[in-house]
Design a protein around this motif. Sequence first.
Motif, PDB file in Angstrom:
ATOM      1  N   LEU A  11       0.804  -1.223   0.000  1.00  0.00           N
ATOM      2  CA  LEU A  11       0.000   0.000   0.000  1.00  0.00           C
ATOM      3  C   LEU A  11       0.838   1.275   0.000  1.00  0.00           C
ATOM      4  CD1 LEU A  11      -2.862  -0.972   2.484  1.00  0.00           C
ATOM      5  CD2 LEU A  11      -2.930  -0.940  -0.021  1.00  0.00           C
ATOM      6  N   GLU A  12       2.043   1.208   0.569  1.00  0.00           N
ATOM      7  CA  GLU A  12       2.887   2.412   0.616  1.00  0.00           C
ATOM      8  C   GLU A  12       3.402   2.824  -0.763  1.00  0.00           C
ATOM      9  OE1 GLU A  12       5.672  -1.098   1.306  1.00  0.00           O
ATOM     10  OE2 GLU A  12       3.641  -0.499   1.892  1.00  0.00           O
ATOM     11  N   HIS A  13       3.193   1.956  -1.771  1.00  0.00           N
ATOM     12  CA  HIS A  13       3.614   2.268  -3.138  1.00  0.00           C
ATOM     13  C   HIS A  13       2.483   2.852  -3.981  1.00  0.00           C
ATOM     14  CE1 HIS A  13       7.483   0.070  -2.848  1.00  0.00           C
ATOM     15  NE2 HIS A  13       6.815  -0.798  -2.104  1.00  0.00           N
ATOM     16  N   ILE A  14       1.256   2.827  -3.491  1.00  0.00           N
ATOM     17  CA  ILE A  14       0.080   3.103  -4.313  1.00  0.00           C
ATOM     18  C   ILE A  14      -0.521   4.455  -3.954  1.00  0.00           C
ATOM     19  CG2 ILE A  14      -2.209   2.285  -4.975  1.00  0.00           C
ATOM     20  CD1 ILE A  14      -1.321  -0.534  -4.264  1.00  0.00           C
ATOM     21  N   TYR A  26      15.865   7.403  -1.195  1.00  0.00           N
ATOM     22  CA  TYR A  26      15.125   6.258  -0.664  1.00  0.00           C
ATOM     23  C   TYR A  26      13.650   6.327  -1.021  1.00  0.00           C
ATOM     24  CZ  TYR A  26      12.931   3.204   2.842  1.00  0.00           C
ATOM     25  OH  TYR A  26      12.168   2.254   3.471  1.00  0.00           O
ATOM     26  N   HIS A  27      13.071   7.524  -0.990  1.00  0.00           N
ATOM     27  CA  HIS A  27      11.630   7.620  -1.192  1.00  0.00           C
ATOM     28  C   HIS A  27      11.223   8.381  -2.452  1.00  0.00           C
ATOM     29  CE1 HIS A  27      11.295  11.880   0.216  1.00  0.00           C
ATOM     30  NE2 HIS A  27      12.349  11.550   0.928  1.00  0.00           N
ATOM     31  N   THR A  28      12.182   8.822  -3.277  1.00  0.00           N
ATOM     32  CA  THR A  28      11.830   9.514  -4.511  1.00  0.00           C
ATOM     33  C   THR A  28      12.137   8.693  -5.756  1.00  0.00           C
ATOM     34  OG1 THR A  28      13.990  10.624  -4.572  1.00  0.00           O
ATOM     35  CG2 THR A  28      12.172  11.789  -3.481  1.00  0.00           C
ATOM     36  N   ALA A  29      12.786   7.559  -5.597  1.00  0.00           N
ATOM     37  CA  ALA A  29      13.075   6.711  -6.753  1.00  0.00           C
ATOM     38  C   ALA A  29      11.774   6.176  -7.349  1.00  0.00           C
ATOM     39  CB  ALA A  29      13.980   5.548  -6.339  1.00  0.00           C
ATOM     40  N   PRO A  30      11.723   5.968  -8.675  1.00  0.00           N
ATOM     41  CA  PRO A  30      10.517   5.426  -9.300  1.00  0.00           C
ATOM     42  C   PRO A  30      10.104   4.107  -8.649  1.00  0.00           C
ATOM     43  CG  PRO A  30      12.058   6.186 -10.969  1.00  0.00           C
ATOM     44  CD  PRO A  30      12.776   6.265  -9.653  1.00  0.00           C
ATOM     45  N   GLY A  31       8.822   4.002  -8.319  1.00  0.00           N
ATOM     46  CA  GLY A  31       8.330   2.794  -7.676  1.00  0.00           C
ATOM     47  C   GLY A  31       8.586   2.732  -6.185  1.00  0.00           C
ATOM     48  N   ARG A  81      10.406   6.855   8.891  1.00  0.00           N
ATOM     49  CA  ARG A  81      10.651   8.303   8.960  1.00  0.00           C
ATOM     50  C   ARG A  81      12.143   8.599   9.022  1.00  0.00           C
ATOM     51  NH1 ARG A  81      11.260  12.309   7.736  1.00  0.00           N
ATOM     52  NH2 ARG A  81      10.442  14.359   8.311  1.00  0.00           N
ATOM     53  N   ILE A  82      12.894   7.760   9.725  1.00  0.00           N
ATOM     54  CA  ILE A  82      14.346   7.944   9.792  1.00  0.00           C
ATOM     55  C   ILE A  82      14.971   7.725   8.417  1.00  0.00           C
ATOM     56  CG2 ILE A  82      16.476   7.006  10.774  1.00  0.00           C
ATOM     57  CD1 ILE A  82      14.876   6.418  13.337  1.00  0.00           C
ATOM     58  N   CYS A  83      14.498   6.708   7.698  1.00  0.00           N
ATOM     59  CA  CYS A  83      15.012   6.466   6.342  1.00  0.00           C
ATOM     60  C   CYS A  83      14.771   7.668   5.444  1.00  0.00           C
ATOM     61  CB  CYS A  83      14.352   5.222   5.742  1.00  0.00           C
ATOM     62  SG  CYS A  83      14.933   3.649   6.418  1.00  0.00           S
TER      63      CYS A  83
END
Length: 235
Positions: free
Chosen positions: A94-97, A137-142, A128-130
């Motif tokens: 779900l965190e990807h959608i 870590y969180h802006t890469a595609p997918g 949140r630490i990541c």
Amino acid sequence: MLTVDFARLPVGPGHRVLDLGCGAGRHAFEVLRRGADVVAFDMDQGELDGVKSMFAAMEETGEAKGTGETVQGTALDMPFENDSFDRVIAAEVLEHIHEDTTAMQEILRVLKPGGLAAITVPAFLPERICWALSEDYHTAPGGHIRIYTLAELRAKLKATGFRVGPHHFAHGLHAPYWWIKCAVGVDNDSHPLVKAYHQLLVWDIMKGPKTTRVAEAVLNQVVGKSLVLYIRKPA
């Protein structure tokens, strides 16, 4: 490495199980070993090809106690009839959608009345630490597009129509590994700290010594990497 606790999500002969966003198939293989029939569902045909090959190998060796099939598609419009599955597993999906509530509605639709589901997402604090350590870590595609709190996830599932049950955290030993990767570069797998911690995790998975099992049980309460929530479709 299983995230779902099958003592809380019992599966066995006579159950039809959907592994939504199955990836490499770790949960689907365990379902098959337990004698249930499993549908491994994912957008990535390459992942599904690997899962299909493993299904065939498990059947050949007698390890498969149920039947396994693979289906490609999207969580937002699954090609299954209403009330098709006794169990649904959605592990780290779900965190990807973007339209996560639509995916939740689809899970409710395909689950039989009275059926159980296990939903797992990255836990708030380790995630949140990541995010703080690495933008990549969180802006890469997918990649991950949101960080859930337990309250938010429970509220969304309740609003969808589920009865929300117990929860727990898993993979406390894995949180520091991802913090190291985020600190030195998420793609820098050759960094000595990353390599050393990876070797520790592989050793732990293969050997399962009591010392690390106890350590992870303690760490799960503080920095468990995954939040696991068990829900039921009302009968």
